[in-house]
Design a protein around this motif. Structure first.
Motif, PDB file in Angstrom:
ATOM      1  N   GLU A 110       1.019  -1.372  -0.133  1.00 45.52           N
ATOM      2  CA  GLU A 110      -0.115   0.058   0.076  1.00 45.52           C
ATOM      3  C   GLU A 110       0.865   1.314   0.135  1.00 45.52           C
ATOM      4  OE1 GLU A 110      -3.605   1.801  -0.558  1.00 45.52           O
ATOM      5  OE2 GLU A 110      -3.360  -0.366  -0.348  1.00 45.52           O
ATOM      6  N   GLY A 111       2.010   1.358   0.732  1.00 39.37           N
ATOM      7  CA  GLY A 111       3.003   2.414   0.766  1.00 39.37           C
ATOM      8  C   GLY A 111       3.536   2.758  -0.787  1.00 39.37           C
ATOM      9  N   LEU A 112       4.037   1.672  -1.320  1.00 46.21           N
ATOM     10  CA  LEU A 112       4.312   1.652  -2.546  1.00 46.21           C
ATOM     11  C   LEU A 112       3.400   2.418  -3.616  1.00 46.21           C
ATOM     12  CD1 LEU A 112       6.947   1.072  -4.283  1.00 46.21           C
ATOM     13  CD2 LEU A 112       5.866  -1.228  -4.519  1.00 46.21           C
ATOM     14  N   LEU A 113       2.098   2.049  -3.659  1.00 46.47           N
ATOM     15  CA  LEU A 113       1.094   2.478  -4.298  1.00 46.47           C
ATOM     16  C   LEU A 113       0.818   3.855  -4.144  1.00 46.47           C
ATOM     17  CD1 LEU A 113      -1.670  -0.520  -4.545  1.00 46.47           C
ATOM     18  CD2 LEU A 113      -0.101   0.397  -6.676  1.00 46.47           C
ATOM     19  N   SER A 114       0.773   4.106  -2.773  1.00 46.56           N
ATOM     20  CA  SER A 114       0.453   5.611  -2.456  1.00 46.56           C
ATOM     21  C   SER A 114       1.676   6.478  -2.933  1.00 46.56           C
ATOM     22  CB  SER A 114       0.533   5.842  -0.789  1.00 46.56           C
ATOM     23  OG  SER A 114      -0.578   4.993  -0.422  1.00 46.56           O
ATOM     24  N   GLU A 115       2.993   6.153  -2.810  1.00 49.41           N
ATOM     25  CA  GLU A 115       4.072   7.167  -3.158  1.00 49.41           C
ATOM     26  C   GLU A 115       4.077   7.236  -4.906  1.00 49.41           C
ATOM     27  OE1 GLU A 115       7.748   9.100  -2.924  1.00 49.41           O
ATOM     28  OE2 GLU A 115       5.999   8.576  -1.411  1.00 49.41           O
ATOM     29  N   ALA A 116       3.926   5.935  -5.584  1.00 50.39           N
ATOM     30  CA  ALA A 116       3.501   6.088  -6.991  1.00 50.39           C
ATOM     31  C   ALA A 116       2.285   7.147  -7.310  1.00 50.39           C
ATOM     32  CB  ALA A 116       3.179   4.660  -7.413  1.00 50.39           C
ATOM     33  N   GLU A 117       1.467   7.006  -6.750  1.00 46.56           N
ATOM     34  CA  GLU A 117       0.448   7.797  -6.944  1.00 46.56           C
ATOM     35  C   GLU A 117       0.724   9.339  -6.766  1.00 46.56           C
ATOM     36  OE1 GLU A 117      -2.681   6.843  -4.118  1.00 46.56           O
ATOM     37  OE2 GLU A 117      -3.529   5.141  -5.544  1.00 46.56           O
ATOM     38  N   ARG A 118       1.392   9.568  -5.593  1.00 43.37           N
ATOM     39  CA  ARG A 118       2.040  11.032  -5.210  1.00 43.37           C
ATOM     40  C   ARG A 118       3.235  11.475  -6.477  1.00 43.37           C
ATOM     41  NH1 ARG A 118       6.006  13.432  -3.516  1.00 43.37           N
ATOM     42  NH2 ARG A 118       7.306  11.675  -3.171  1.00 43.37           N
ATOM     43  N   VAL A 119       3.819  10.585  -6.848  1.00 47.63           N
ATOM     44  CA  VAL A 119       4.799  10.980  -7.699  1.00 47.63           C
ATOM     45  C   VAL A 119       4.303  11.105  -9.069  1.00 47.63           C
ATOM     46  CG1 VAL A 119       6.947  10.129  -8.958  1.00 47.63           C
ATOM     47  CG2 VAL A 119       6.735   9.671  -6.589  1.00 47.63           C
ATOM     48  N   ASP A 127      -5.891   6.491 -10.433  1.00 43.03           N
ATOM     49  CA  ASP A 127      -6.591   5.388 -10.902  1.00 43.03           C
ATOM     50  C   ASP A 127      -5.621   4.238 -10.841  1.00 43.03           C
ATOM     51  OD1 ASP A 127      -7.500   3.213 -12.892  1.00 43.03           O
ATOM     52  OD2 ASP A 127      -8.971   4.316 -13.442  1.00 43.03           O
ATOM     53  N   ARG A 128      -5.689   3.141 -10.120  1.00 38.97           N
ATOM     54  CA  ARG A 128      -4.660   2.379  -9.888  1.00 38.97           C
ATOM     55  C   ARG A 128      -4.374   1.440 -10.968  1.00 38.97           C
ATOM     56  NH1 ARG A 128      -4.447   1.042  -3.452  1.00 38.97           N
ATOM     57  NH2 ARG A 128      -3.593   2.887  -2.934  1.00 38.97           N
ATOM     58  N   GLN A 129      -5.520   1.161 -11.848  1.00 36.67           N
ATOM     59  CA  GLN A 129      -5.237   0.280 -13.113  1.00 36.67           C
ATOM     60  C   GLN A 129      -4.289   0.903 -13.876  1.00 36.67           C
ATOM     61  OE1 GLN A 129      -8.664  -1.186 -14.873  1.00 36.67           O
ATOM     62  NE2 GLN A 129      -7.515  -1.699 -16.866  1.00 36.67           N
ATOM     63  N   LYS A 130      -4.661   2.498 -14.084  1.00 36.96           N
ATOM     64  CA  LYS A 130      -3.879   3.145 -14.920  1.00 36.96           C
ATOM     65  C   LYS A 130      -2.521   3.404 -14.637  1.00 36.96           C
ATOM     66  CE  LYS A 130      -7.813   5.750 -16.951  1.00 36.96           C
ATOM     67  NZ  LYS A 130      -8.472   7.138 -16.973  1.00 36.96           N
ATOM     68  N   LEU A 131      -2.376   3.539 -13.087  1.00 31.64           N
ATOM     69  CA  LEU A 131      -0.970   3.763 -12.483  1.00 31.64           C
ATOM     70  C   LEU A 131      -0.280   2.582 -12.778  1.00 31.64           C
ATOM     71  CD1 LEU A 131       0.999   5.258 -10.579  1.00 31.64           C
ATOM     72  CD2 LEU A 131      -0.219   3.931  -8.627  1.00 31.64           C
ATOM     73  N   ILE A 132      -0.724   1.235 -12.474  1.00 28.26           N
ATOM     74  CA  ILE A 132      -0.014   0.033 -12.883  1.00 28.26           C
ATOM     75  C   ILE A 132       0.409  -0.126 -14.273  1.00 28.26           C
ATOM     76  CG2 ILE A 132       0.018  -2.614 -12.744  1.00 28.26           C
ATOM     77  CD1 ILE A 132      -1.683  -2.064 -10.134  1.00 28.26           C
ATOM     78  N   GLU A 133      -0.687   0.286 -15.354  1.00 28.42           N
ATOM     79  CA  GLU A 133      -0.071   0.219 -16.672  1.00 28.42           C
ATOM     80  C   GLU A 133       1.053   1.051 -16.994  1.00 28.42           C
ATOM     81  OE1 GLU A 133      -3.868   0.700 -18.784  1.00 28.42           O
ATOM     82  OE2 GLU A 133      -4.606  -1.321 -18.156  1.00 28.42           O
ATOM     83  N   LYS A 134       0.682   2.270 -16.523  1.00 25.46           N
ATOM     84  CA  LYS A 134       1.892   3.307 -16.657  1.00 25.46           C
ATOM     85  C   LYS A 134       3.136   2.893 -16.187  1.00 25.46           C
ATOM     86  CE  LYS A 134       0.857   7.693 -16.047  1.00 25.46           C
ATOM     87  NZ  LYS A 134       0.555   8.909 -15.518  1.00 25.46           N
ATOM     88  N   ALA A 135       3.142   2.304 -15.154  1.00 21.50           N
ATOM     89  CA  ALA A 135       4.543   1.972 -14.627  1.00 21.50           C
ATOM     90  C   ALA A 135       5.095   0.682 -15.466  1.00 21.50           C
ATOM     91  CB  ALA A 135       4.253   1.260 -13.200  1.00 21.50           C
ATOM     92  N   LEU A 136       4.317  -0.452 -15.965  1.00 25.90           N
ATOM     93  CA  LEU A 136       4.507  -1.160 -16.916  1.00 25.90           C
ATOM     94  C   LEU A 136       5.182  -0.725 -18.206  1.00 25.90           C
ATOM     95  CD1 LEU A 136       2.151  -3.905 -16.004  1.00 25.90           C
ATOM     96  CD2 LEU A 136       4.365  -3.960 -15.440  1.00 25.90           C
TER      97      LEU A 136
END
Length: 70
Positions: free
Chosen positions: A9-18, A23-32
């Protein structure tokens, strides 16, 4: 394709902040996509024979000092 994964959860929150993406699905797709765009890291073997060492450099002495042995 649906997939369920557990992500820190902390990793996701930091990625959202950065990224500013909440939108977590979009966030993960962007990271990939970013990971894939970087490509395969270069192999160190491509640098073999391209370095000159000081005349007094003793690789075996250095290996011993670091606890490596043959």
């Amino acid at each position: 394709m649906g997939i369920n994964v557990t992500i820190d959860e902390g990793l996701l929150s930091e990625a959202e902040r950065v990224t500013g993406e909440h939108d977590r699905q979009k966030l993960i797709e962007k990271a990939l996509r970013e990971l894939i765009s970087r490509g395969k890291p270069p192999s160190l073997s491509q640098y073999a024979g391209q370095f000159d060492f000081a005349d007094n450099y003793d690789v075996m002495k250095e290996r011993g000092a670091r606890g490596f042995s043959d």
